[in-house]
Design a protein around this motif. Structure first.
Motif, PDB file in Angstrom:
ATOM      1  N   MET A   1       1.032  -0.968  -0.072  1.00 53.77           N
ATOM      2  CA  MET A   1       0.179  -0.458   0.183  1.00 53.77           C
ATOM      3  C   MET A   1       0.680   1.515  -0.433  1.00 53.77           C
ATOM      4  SD  MET A   1      -3.179   0.540   0.307  1.00 53.77           S
ATOM      5  CE  MET A   1      -4.301   1.696  -0.363  1.00 53.77           C
ATOM      6  N   SER A   2       0.705   2.335  -1.278  1.00 57.55           N
ATOM      7  CA  SER A   2       1.469   3.593  -0.964  1.00 57.55           C
ATOM      8  C   SER A   2       0.221   4.443  -1.406  1.00 57.55           C
ATOM      9  CB  SER A   2       2.361   3.442  -1.367  1.00 57.55           C
ATOM     10  OG  SER A   2       2.168   3.399  -2.923  1.00 57.55           O
ATOM     11  N   PHE A   3       0.505   5.152  -1.759  1.00 53.54           N
ATOM     12  CA  PHE A   3      -0.286   6.883  -1.791  1.00 53.54           C
ATOM     13  C   PHE A   3      -0.522   6.594  -3.218  1.00 53.54           C
ATOM     14  CE2 PHE A   3       1.655  10.294   1.092  1.00 53.54           C
ATOM     15  CZ  PHE A   3      -0.044  10.207   2.218  1.00 53.54           C
TER      16      PHE A   3
ATOM     17  N   HIS B   1      13.578   6.548  -1.936  1.00 48.44           N
ATOM     18  CA  HIS B   1      12.486   5.901  -3.084  1.00 48.44           C
ATOM     19  C   HIS B   1      12.697   6.211  -3.837  1.00 48.44           C
ATOM     20  CE1 HIS B   1      12.103   4.632   1.786  1.00 48.44           C
ATOM     21  NE2 HIS B   1      10.569   5.562   1.298  1.00 48.44           N
ATOM     22  N   THR B   2      11.963   5.198  -4.377  1.00 54.28           N
ATOM     23  CA  THR B   2      11.336   6.149  -6.454  1.00 54.28           C
ATOM     24  C   THR B   2      10.931   7.368  -5.554  1.00 54.28           C
ATOM     25  OG1 THR B   2       9.381   4.606  -6.105  1.00 54.28           O
ATOM     26  CG2 THR B   2      11.636   3.907  -7.574  1.00 54.28           C
ATOM     27  N   ASP B   3       9.907   7.854  -5.165  1.00 55.66           N
ATOM     28  CA  ASP B   3       9.010   8.822  -4.482  1.00 55.66           C
ATOM     29  C   ASP B   3       9.729   9.049  -2.395  1.00 55.66           C
ATOM     30  OD1 ASP B   3       6.962  10.496  -3.938  1.00 55.66           O
ATOM     31  OD2 ASP B   3       6.372  10.458  -5.659  1.00 55.66           O
ATOM     32  N   PRO B   4      10.395  10.116  -2.532  1.00 56.61           N
ATOM     33  CA  PRO B   4      10.240  10.373  -1.733  1.00 56.61           C
ATOM     34  C   PRO B   4       8.921  10.279  -0.882  1.00 56.61           C
ATOM     35  CG  PRO B   4      10.852  11.882  -2.417  1.00 56.61           C
ATOM     36  CD  PRO B   4      10.092  10.778  -3.727  1.00 56.61           C
ATOM     37  N   SER B   5       8.110  10.655  -0.963  1.00 55.50           N
ATOM     38  CA  SER B   5       6.244  11.176  -0.674  1.00 55.50           C
ATOM     39  C   SER B   5       6.514   9.140  -0.461  1.00 55.50           C
ATOM     40  CB  SER B   5       5.843  11.745  -1.102  1.00 55.50           C
ATOM     41  OG  SER B   5       5.984  11.569  -2.320  1.00 55.50           O
ATOM     42  N   ASP B   6       6.350   7.716  -0.475  1.00 56.07           N
ATOM     43  CA  ASP B   6       5.507   7.043  -0.360  1.00 56.07           C
ATOM     44  C   ASP B   6       6.648   6.304   0.617  1.00 56.07           C
ATOM     45  OD1 ASP B   6       3.516   6.204  -1.966  1.00 56.07           O
ATOM     46  OD2 ASP B   6       4.805   4.921  -3.582  1.00 56.07           O
ATOM     47  N   PRO B   7       5.497   5.492   1.565  1.00 54.42           N
ATOM     48  CA  PRO B   7       5.747   4.952   2.798  1.00 54.42           C
ATOM     49  C   PRO B   7       6.858   4.002   1.845  1.00 54.42           C
ATOM     50  CG  PRO B   7       4.110   4.283   2.676  1.00 54.42           C
ATOM     51  CD  PRO B   7       4.296   5.752   1.719  1.00 54.42           C
ATOM     52  N   CYS B   8       8.476   3.268   2.723  1.00 56.97           N
ATOM     53  CA  CYS B   8       8.763   1.849   2.512  1.00 56.97           C
ATOM     54  C   CYS B   8       8.186   0.825   2.795  1.00 56.97           C
ATOM     55  CB  CYS B   8      10.120   1.616   2.705  1.00 56.97           C
ATOM     56  SG  CYS B   8      10.249   1.360   4.867  1.00 56.97           S
ATOM     57  N   GLY B   9       7.391   0.265   2.931  1.00 56.95           N
ATOM     58  CA  GLY B   9       6.261  -0.406   3.735  1.00 56.95           C
ATOM     59  C   GLY B   9       6.843  -1.786   4.012  1.00 56.95           C
ATOM     60  N   ALA B  10       8.336  -1.551   4.793  1.00 60.04           N
ATOM     61  CA  ALA B  10       9.560  -2.462   4.976  1.00 60.04           C
ATOM     62  C   ALA B  10       9.904  -2.082   6.340  1.00 60.04           C
ATOM     63  CB  ALA B  10       9.885  -3.241   3.790  1.00 60.04           C
ATOM     64  N   CYS B  11      10.039  -1.435   7.150  1.00 61.82           N
ATOM     65  CA  CYS B  11      11.071  -0.839   8.129  1.00 61.82           C
ATOM     66  C   CYS B  11       9.445  -1.214   9.253  1.00 61.82           C
ATOM     67  CB  CYS B  11      11.026   0.568   9.001  1.00 61.82           C
ATOM     68  SG  CYS B  11       9.602   2.065   8.584  1.00 61.82           S
TER      69      CYS B  11
ATOM     70  N   PHE C   1      -9.903   8.407   4.940  1.00 59.12           N
ATOM     71  CA  PHE C   1      -9.350   7.581   6.182  1.00 59.12           C
ATOM     72  C   PHE C   1      -7.837   6.685   5.854  1.00 59.12           C
ATOM     73  CE2 PHE C   1      -8.967   3.666   8.640  1.00 59.12           C
ATOM     74  CZ  PHE C   1      -7.839   3.857   9.827  1.00 59.12           C
ATOM     75  N   LEU C   2      -7.918   5.916   3.425  1.00 60.93           N
ATOM     76  CA  LEU C   2      -7.088   5.095   3.664  1.00 60.93           C
ATOM     77  C   LEU C   2      -5.821   5.990   3.502  1.00 60.93           C
ATOM     78  CD1 LEU C   2      -6.792   2.435   2.245  1.00 60.93           C
ATOM     79  CD2 LEU C   2      -7.235   3.370  -0.043  1.00 60.93           C
ATOM     80  N   ALA C   3      -6.368   7.283   2.566  1.00 59.62           N
ATOM     81  CA  ALA C   3      -5.527   8.599   2.439  1.00 59.62           C
ATOM     82  C   ALA C   3      -4.411   9.292   3.811  1.00 59.62           C
ATOM     83  CB  ALA C   3      -5.525   9.635   2.223  1.00 59.62           C
ATOM     84  N   ALA C   4      -5.361   9.063   4.781  1.00 54.48           N
ATOM     85  CA  ALA C   4      -4.664   9.451   6.351  1.00 54.48           C
ATOM     86  C   ALA C   4      -3.699   8.838   6.864  1.00 54.48           C
ATOM     87  CB  ALA C   4      -6.107   9.537   7.534  1.00 54.48           C
ATOM     88  N   VAL C   5      -4.440   6.975   6.351  1.00 56.77           N
ATOM     89  CA  VAL C   5      -3.244   6.156   7.858  1.00 56.77           C
ATOM     90  C   VAL C   5      -1.809   5.864   6.388  1.00 56.77           C
ATOM     91  CG1 VAL C   5      -3.043   3.736   7.307  1.00 56.77           C
ATOM     92  CG2 VAL C   5      -4.895   4.542   8.209  1.00 56.77           C
ATOM     93  N   GLU C   6      -2.209   6.175   4.944  1.00 56.56           N
ATOM     94  CA  GLU C   6      -1.078   6.307   3.988  1.00 56.56           C
ATOM     95  C   GLU C   6       0.086   7.530   4.409  1.00 56.56           C
ATOM     96  OE1 GLU C   6       0.150   3.981   2.130  1.00 56.56           O
ATOM     97  OE2 GLU C   6      -1.089   3.000   3.185  1.00 56.56           O
TER      98      GLU C   6
END
Ligand SMILES: [Zn+2]
Length: 358
Positions: A1-3, A92-102, A40-45
Protein backbone atom coordinates in the motif's frame (compact mmCIF):
# COMPACT_ATOMS: atom_id res chain seq x y z
CA UNK A 1 0.00 0.00 0.00
CA UNK A 2 1.21 3.48 -0.78
CA UNK A 3 -0.12 6.77 -2.06
CA UNK A 4 0.26 5.42 -5.59
CA UNK A 5 -2.37 2.79 -4.84
CA UNK A 6 -5.01 5.38 -3.89
CA UNK A 7 -6.89 5.77 -7.15
CA UNK A 8 -9.09 8.57 -8.40
CA UNK A 9 -7.71 11.30 -6.09
CA UNK A 10 -4.71 12.45 -8.10
CA UNK A 11 -4.90 16.16 -7.28
CA UNK A 12 -5.44 15.53 -3.57
CA UNK A 13 -2.61 13.01 -3.32
CA UNK A 14 -0.33 15.42 -5.15
CA UNK A 15 -1.09 18.05 -2.53
CA UNK A 16 -0.39 15.61 0.32
CA UNK A 17 2.89 14.59 -1.29
CA UNK A 18 3.87 18.24 -1.65
CA UNK A 19 3.22 18.79 2.07
CA UNK A 20 5.34 15.77 2.98
CA UNK A 21 8.16 16.81 0.68
CA UNK A 22 8.15 20.40 1.93
CA UNK A 23 8.53 19.20 5.52
CA UNK A 24 5.81 21.68 6.48
CA UNK A 25 3.18 19.39 7.87
CA UNK A 26 0.49 21.33 9.73
CA UNK A 27 -0.37 20.03 13.23
CA UNK A 28 -4.10 19.79 12.43
CA UNK A 29 -5.61 18.52 9.20
CA UNK A 30 -9.13 17.81 8.03
CA UNK A 31 -9.66 15.27 5.23
CA UNK A 32 -13.08 16.23 3.89
CA UNK A 33 -15.18 14.42 1.30
CA UNK A 34 -18.14 12.10 0.75
CA UNK A 35 -18.04 8.68 2.46
CA UNK A 36 -16.08 6.08 0.53
CA UNK A 37 -13.75 8.48 -1.30
CA UNK A 38 -10.47 7.35 0.28
CA UNK A 39 -10.05 9.86 3.13
CA UNK A 40 -9.21 7.32 5.80
CA UNK A 41 -6.91 5.33 3.55
CA UNK A 42 -5.05 8.52 2.63
CA UNK A 43 -4.81 9.52 6.30
CA UNK A 44 -3.23 6.17 7.17
CA UNK A 45 -0.76 6.45 4.27
CA UNK A 46 0.10 10.01 5.26
CA UNK A 47 0.78 8.91 8.85
CA UNK A 48 2.75 5.91 7.65
CA UNK A 49 4.92 8.06 5.39
CA UNK A 50 5.63 10.62 8.10
CA UNK A 51 6.82 7.91 10.47
CA UNK A 52 8.57 5.64 7.95
CA UNK A 53 12.14 5.07 9.13
CA UNK A 54 13.38 5.36 5.57
CA UNK A 55 11.47 8.46 4.59
CA UNK A 56 13.16 11.73 3.79
CA UNK A 57 11.84 13.07 7.09
CA UNK A 58 13.79 10.50 9.09
CA UNK A 59 16.77 12.75 9.68
CA UNK A 60 14.54 15.61 10.73
CA UNK A 61 12.30 14.74 13.61
CA UNK A 62 10.48 17.79 14.92
CA UNK A 63 12.90 19.72 17.13
CA UNK A 64 11.38 19.42 20.58
CA UNK A 65 11.89 22.73 22.34
CA UNK A 66 11.18 22.34 26.05
CA UNK A 67 7.49 23.13 26.19
CA UNK A 68 6.53 25.79 28.64
CA UNK A 69 3.20 24.73 30.11
CA UNK A 70 2.53 28.26 31.37
CA UNK A 71 3.00 29.90 28.03
CA UNK A 72 -0.53 29.74 26.73
CA UNK A 73 0.22 32.15 23.94
CA UNK A 74 3.10 30.23 22.43
CA UNK A 75 2.77 29.85 18.68
CA UNK A 76 1.69 26.35 17.59
CA UNK A 77 4.61 24.13 16.60
CA UNK A 78 4.60 24.71 12.87
CA UNK A 79 6.47 21.81 11.35
CA UNK A 80 8.92 19.07 12.14
CA UNK A 81 11.79 21.08 10.76
CA UNK A 82 12.36 24.46 9.17
CA UNK A 83 12.69 24.30 5.43
CA UNK A 84 16.36 25.30 5.30
CA UNK A 85 17.32 22.25 7.34
CA UNK A 86 15.63 19.88 4.93
CA UNK A 87 18.04 17.78 2.91
CA UNK A 88 17.00 15.77 -0.09
CA UNK A 89 17.36 12.20 1.18
CA UNK A 90 16.07 9.88 -1.51
CA UNK A 91 15.85 6.28 -0.47
CA UNK A 92 12.81 5.25 -2.48
CA UNK A 93 11.70 6.04 -5.95
CA UNK A 94 9.28 8.57 -4.52
CA UNK A 95 10.28 10.22 -1.26
CA UNK A 96 6.66 10.78 -0.33
CA UNK A 97 5.81 7.06 -0.32
CA UNK A 98 6.38 4.91 2.76
CA UNK A 99 8.91 2.09 2.27
CA UNK A 100 6.44 -0.54 3.49
CA UNK A 101 9.25 -2.67 4.95
CA UNK A 102 10.62 -0.93 8.05
CA UNK A 103 9.33 -1.73 11.54
CA UNK A 104 7.30 1.49 11.60
CA UNK A 105 5.63 0.72 8.26
CA UNK A 106 4.92 -2.88 9.25
CA UNK A 107 3.38 -1.83 12.55
CA UNK A 108 1.30 0.83 10.81
CA UNK A 109 0.08 -1.72 8.25
CA UNK A 110 -1.05 -4.09 10.99
CA UNK A 111 -2.80 -1.28 12.87
CA UNK A 112 -0.48 -1.73 15.85
CA UNK A 113 1.78 1.32 15.58
CA UNK A 114 2.27 2.80 19.07
CA UNK A 115 2.47 6.35 17.70
CA UNK A 116 -0.38 6.16 15.17
CA UNK A 117 -3.76 5.91 16.83
CA UNK A 118 -7.06 5.60 15.02
CA UNK A 119 -9.77 7.10 17.19
CA UNK A 120 -13.29 6.06 16.23
CA UNK A 121 -16.43 4.80 17.95
CA UNK A 122 -15.16 1.19 18.01
CA UNK A 123 -11.91 2.30 19.64
CA UNK A 124 -13.90 4.43 22.09
CA UNK A 125 -16.05 1.43 23.08
CA UNK A 126 -12.88 -0.52 23.97
CA UNK A 127 -11.32 2.47 25.72
CA UNK A 128 -14.32 3.30 27.87
CA UNK A 129 -15.38 -0.34 28.22
CA UNK A 130 -18.91 0.24 27.01
CA UNK A 131 -21.16 -0.56 24.05
CA UNK A 132 -20.34 1.21 20.79
CA UNK A 133 -22.08 4.55 20.62
CA UNK A 134 -22.84 6.78 17.64
CA UNK A 135 -20.97 9.72 19.17
CA UNK A 136 -17.38 10.43 20.09
CA UNK A 137 -17.36 11.68 23.65
CA UNK A 138 -15.49 14.23 25.70
CA UNK A 139 -13.74 11.51 27.76
CA UNK A 140 -12.21 10.06 24.59
CA UNK A 141 -10.88 13.45 23.51
CA UNK A 142 -9.47 14.02 26.99
CA UNK A 143 -7.55 10.75 26.62
CA UNK A 144 -6.32 11.90 23.23
CA UNK A 145 -5.12 15.17 24.80
CA UNK A 146 -3.29 13.20 27.49
CA UNK A 147 -1.57 10.93 24.93
CA UNK A 148 -0.63 13.91 22.81
CA UNK A 149 1.37 15.26 25.76
CA UNK A 150 3.46 12.07 25.91
CA UNK A 151 6.55 11.61 23.75
CA UNK A 152 6.30 9.30 20.73
CA UNK A 153 7.48 5.79 21.54
CA UNK A 154 9.02 4.71 18.26
CA UNK A 155 8.86 7.48 15.71
CA UNK A 156 9.29 11.16 15.16
CA UNK A 157 5.58 11.87 14.96
CA UNK A 158 2.64 11.09 17.19
CA UNK A 159 -0.41 10.93 14.95
CA UNK A 160 -4.08 10.73 15.81
CA UNK A 161 -6.57 9.91 13.10
CA UNK A 162 -10.06 10.79 14.30
CA UNK A 163 -12.20 8.79 11.89
CA UNK A 164 -15.66 10.08 10.91
CA UNK A 165 -15.23 13.18 13.03
CA UNK A 166 -18.86 14.19 12.47
CA UNK A 167 -19.45 11.85 15.41
CA UNK A 168 -17.66 14.31 17.72
CA UNK A 169 -20.07 15.90 20.16
CA UNK A 170 -19.60 19.69 20.61
CA UNK A 171 -18.08 19.27 24.10
CA UNK A 172 -15.71 16.66 22.69
CA UNK A 173 -14.69 19.11 19.95
CA UNK A 174 -13.97 21.73 22.58
CA UNK A 175 -11.82 19.23 24.47
CA UNK A 176 -9.91 18.45 21.26
CA UNK A 177 -9.46 22.14 20.53
CA UNK A 178 -6.81 22.44 23.25
CA UNK A 179 -4.54 20.02 21.39
CA UNK A 180 -5.11 21.87 18.13
CA UNK A 181 -4.41 25.25 19.71
CA UNK A 182 -1.20 24.23 21.48
CA UNK A 183 -0.02 21.10 19.69
CA UNK A 184 2.90 19.43 21.45
CA UNK A 185 5.87 19.27 19.01
CA UNK A 186 5.60 16.39 16.58
CA UNK A 187 1.87 15.94 17.10
CA UNK A 188 -0.47 15.63 14.16
CA UNK A 189 -4.25 15.29 14.39
CA UNK A 190 -6.10 14.28 11.22
CA UNK A 191 -9.90 14.44 11.26
CA UNK A 192 -11.68 12.60 8.46
CA UNK A 193 -15.14 14.03 7.93
CA UNK A 194 -17.90 13.89 5.33
CA UNK A 195 -19.81 16.90 6.67
CA UNK A 196 -17.65 19.90 7.46
CA UNK A 197 -20.65 21.70 8.95
CA UNK A 198 -20.63 19.21 11.83
CA UNK A 199 -17.35 20.73 13.04
CA UNK A 200 -17.07 23.89 15.12
CA UNK A 201 -15.74 26.97 13.36
CA UNK A 202 -12.88 27.05 15.88
CA UNK A 203 -11.78 23.57 14.76
CA UNK A 204 -12.10 24.39 11.06
CA UNK A 205 -10.13 27.62 11.38
CA UNK A 206 -7.20 25.86 13.03
CA UNK A 207 -6.95 23.03 10.53
CA UNK A 208 -5.59 22.60 7.06
CA UNK A 209 -8.51 21.28 5.01
CA UNK A 210 -7.76 18.73 2.28
CA UNK A 211 -10.67 18.06 -0.07
CA UNK A 212 -11.52 14.61 -1.47
CA UNK A 213 -13.76 14.66 -4.54
CA UNK A 214 -16.09 11.91 -5.74
CA UNK A 215 -14.24 9.03 -7.37
CA UNK A 216 -14.42 8.82 -11.17
CA UNK A 217 -16.30 5.78 -12.49
CA UNK A 218 -13.16 4.32 -14.11
CA UNK A 219 -11.25 4.45 -10.80
CA UNK A 220 -14.17 2.87 -8.96
CA UNK A 221 -14.37 0.10 -11.52
CA UNK A 222 -10.65 -0.64 -11.20
CA UNK A 223 -10.86 -0.73 -7.39
CA UNK A 224 -13.92 -3.00 -7.45
CA UNK A 225 -12.23 -5.37 -9.88
CA UNK A 226 -9.13 -5.45 -7.68
CA UNK A 227 -11.43 -6.45 -4.84
CA UNK A 228 -12.75 -9.42 -6.75
CA UNK A 229 -15.78 -8.14 -8.71
CA UNK A 230 -16.13 -9.34 -12.31
CA UNK A 231 -15.85 -6.68 -15.06
CA UNK A 232 -19.64 -6.48 -15.66
CA UNK A 233 -20.51 -6.36 -11.98
CA UNK A 234 -17.79 -3.74 -11.36
CA UNK A 235 -19.10 -1.57 -14.21
CA UNK A 236 -22.65 -1.90 -12.95
CA UNK A 237 -21.73 -1.02 -9.36
CA UNK A 238 -19.51 1.88 -10.45
CA UNK A 239 -22.55 3.24 -12.32
CA UNK A 240 -24.70 3.06 -9.20
CA UNK A 241 -22.15 4.29 -6.68
CA UNK A 242 -22.23 8.06 -7.23
CA UNK A 243 -18.44 8.25 -6.84
CA UNK A 244 -18.32 6.51 -3.47
CA UNK A 245 -16.80 3.14 -2.72
CA UNK A 246 -19.05 2.86 0.31
CA UNK A 247 -22.13 3.32 -1.85
CA UNK A 248 -20.73 0.78 -4.31
CA UNK A 249 -20.48 -1.78 -1.48
CA UNK A 250 -24.05 -1.01 -0.41
CA UNK A 251 -25.27 -1.23 -4.00
CA UNK A 252 -23.49 -4.60 -4.25
CA UNK A 253 -25.43 -5.85 -1.25
CA UNK A 254 -28.69 -4.63 -2.88
CA UNK A 255 -27.81 -6.36 -6.13
CA UNK A 256 -27.44 -9.65 -4.30
CA UNK A 257 -30.64 -9.22 -2.32
CA UNK A 258 -32.67 -8.04 -5.30
CA UNK A 259 -31.44 -10.86 -7.52
CA UNK A 260 -32.62 -13.32 -4.85
CA UNK A 261 -36.22 -12.02 -5.14
CA UNK A 262 -38.75 -13.92 -7.22
CA UNK A 263 -40.39 -11.69 -9.84
CA UNK A 264 -44.13 -11.48 -9.30
CA UNK A 265 -43.87 -12.50 -5.65
CA UNK A 266 -46.39 -10.24 -3.88
CA UNK A 267 -44.40 -10.30 -0.66
CA UNK A 268 -41.03 -9.52 -2.23
CA UNK A 269 -40.91 -5.88 -1.02
CA UNK A 270 -41.50 -7.02 2.56
CA UNK A 271 -38.92 -9.75 2.18
CA UNK A 272 -36.43 -7.22 0.87
CA UNK A 273 -37.09 -4.66 3.64
CA UNK A 274 -36.82 -7.26 6.38
CA UNK A 275 -33.25 -7.93 5.21
CA UNK A 276 -32.01 -4.57 6.55
CA UNK A 277 -29.07 -4.74 8.98
CA UNK A 278 -30.04 -4.97 12.64
CA UNK A 279 -27.68 -2.16 13.60
CA UNK A 280 -29.82 0.97 13.30
CA UNK A 281 -27.00 3.18 11.97
CA UNK A 282 -26.20 0.69 9.24
CA UNK A 283 -29.90 0.25 8.46
CA UNK A 284 -30.33 4.01 8.17
CA UNK A 285 -27.33 4.33 5.83
CA UNK A 286 -28.62 1.52 3.67
CA UNK A 287 -32.12 3.02 3.49
CA UNK A 288 -30.67 6.41 2.58
CA UNK A 289 -28.61 4.88 -0.23
CA UNK A 290 -31.66 3.02 -1.48
CA UNK A 291 -33.80 6.14 -1.42
CA UNK A 292 -31.05 7.95 -3.34
CA UNK A 293 -31.14 5.23 -5.99
CA UNK A 294 -34.91 5.49 -6.05
CA UNK A 295 -34.75 9.25 -6.50
CA UNK A 296 -32.21 8.95 -9.32
CA UNK A 297 -34.37 6.37 -11.06
CA UNK A 298 -37.56 8.42 -10.60
CA UNK A 299 -35.87 11.58 -11.92
CA UNK A 300 -34.76 9.66 -15.01
CA UNK A 301 -38.29 8.38 -15.62
CA UNK A 302 -39.75 11.84 -14.92
CA UNK A 303 -37.53 13.47 -17.54
CA UNK A 304 -38.74 11.02 -20.20
CA UNK A 305 -42.43 11.12 -19.16
CA UNK A 306 -45.30 13.23 -20.45
CA UNK A 307 -48.90 14.00 -19.49
CA UNK A 308 -50.45 12.09 -16.62
CA UNK A 309 -47.37 9.90 -16.21
CA UNK A 310 -45.33 13.05 -15.55
CA UNK A 311 -47.84 14.26 -12.96
CA UNK A 312 -47.74 10.89 -11.24
CA UNK A 313 -43.94 10.87 -11.17
CA UNK A 314 -43.82 14.46 -9.87
CA UNK A 315 -45.94 13.36 -6.92
CA UNK A 316 -43.69 10.34 -6.39
CA UNK A 317 -40.56 12.50 -6.46
CA UNK A 318 -42.00 14.83 -3.80
CA UNK A 319 -43.06 11.92 -1.66
CA UNK A 320 -39.70 10.14 -1.94
CA UNK A 321 -37.88 13.36 -1.05
CA UNK A 322 -40.07 13.63 2.06
CA UNK A 323 -39.24 10.04 3.00
CA UNK A 324 -35.55 10.71 2.36
CA UNK A 325 -35.67 13.62 4.83
CA UNK A 326 -37.43 11.39 7.37
CA UNK A 327 -34.55 8.92 7.16
CA UNK A 328 -32.46 11.40 9.16
CA UNK A 329 -34.89 11.16 12.06
CA UNK A 330 -35.44 8.39 14.52
CA UNK A 331 -37.99 6.32 12.60
CA UNK A 332 -38.59 2.69 11.69
CA UNK A 333 -36.29 2.33 8.71
CA UNK A 334 -37.94 -0.87 7.60
CA UNK A 335 -41.35 0.80 7.48
CA UNK A 336 -39.89 3.80 5.68
CA UNK A 337 -38.30 1.55 3.07
CA UNK A 338 -41.46 -0.50 2.57
CA UNK A 339 -43.52 2.67 2.11
CA UNK A 340 -41.09 4.08 -0.44
CA UNK A 341 -40.86 0.84 -2.42
CA UNK A 342 -44.63 0.23 -2.43
CA UNK A 343 -45.40 3.77 -3.55
CA UNK A 344 -42.75 3.59 -6.27
CA UNK A 345 -44.09 0.30 -7.53
CA UNK A 346 -47.57 1.78 -7.74
CA UNK A 347 -46.10 4.58 -9.88
CA UNK A 348 -44.40 2.07 -12.17
CA UNK A 349 -40.87 1.90 -10.72
CA UNK A 350 -40.02 -1.58 -9.51
CA UNK A 351 -37.43 -2.56 -6.97
CA UNK A 352 -35.64 -4.58 -9.69
CA UNK A 353 -35.23 -1.36 -11.72
CA UNK A 354 -33.09 0.19 -8.99
CA UNK A 355 -30.07 -1.94 -9.65
CA UNK A 356 -30.03 -1.24 -13.38
CA UNK A 357 -27.63 1.62 -14.21
CA UNK A 358 -29.05 4.50 -16.27
ZN1 LIG B 1 8.99 2.44 6.21
Amino acid sequence: MSFSSILGQDKTIKRLRALLESGRVPPAMIFHGAPGTGKFLAAVEFAKTLNCSHAAHREKPPAPPAPDPDDLFAAPAPAPAPEQEQEPVKLHTDPSDPCGACLSCLQAASGAHPDIRVVDTAFQAALLDEAESANLKIDTMRELTRWAQQKPMLSAWKIFIVRDAEALMPQAQNALLKTLEEPPPGTLVILTVSKKTSLLETILSRSCVIEFGRLPKAALKTILEARGAGPDEAASLAGLAGGSLEKAAEAGAFLKRVSALRPGDQARIFKFSSGLPRDSHKARDEVKTLLDLLLAKTRGAWRAAEGTAKTRLTALLRRTLDLRRMADRNVSYQLLLETALLESERAGIKIEDLVKPE
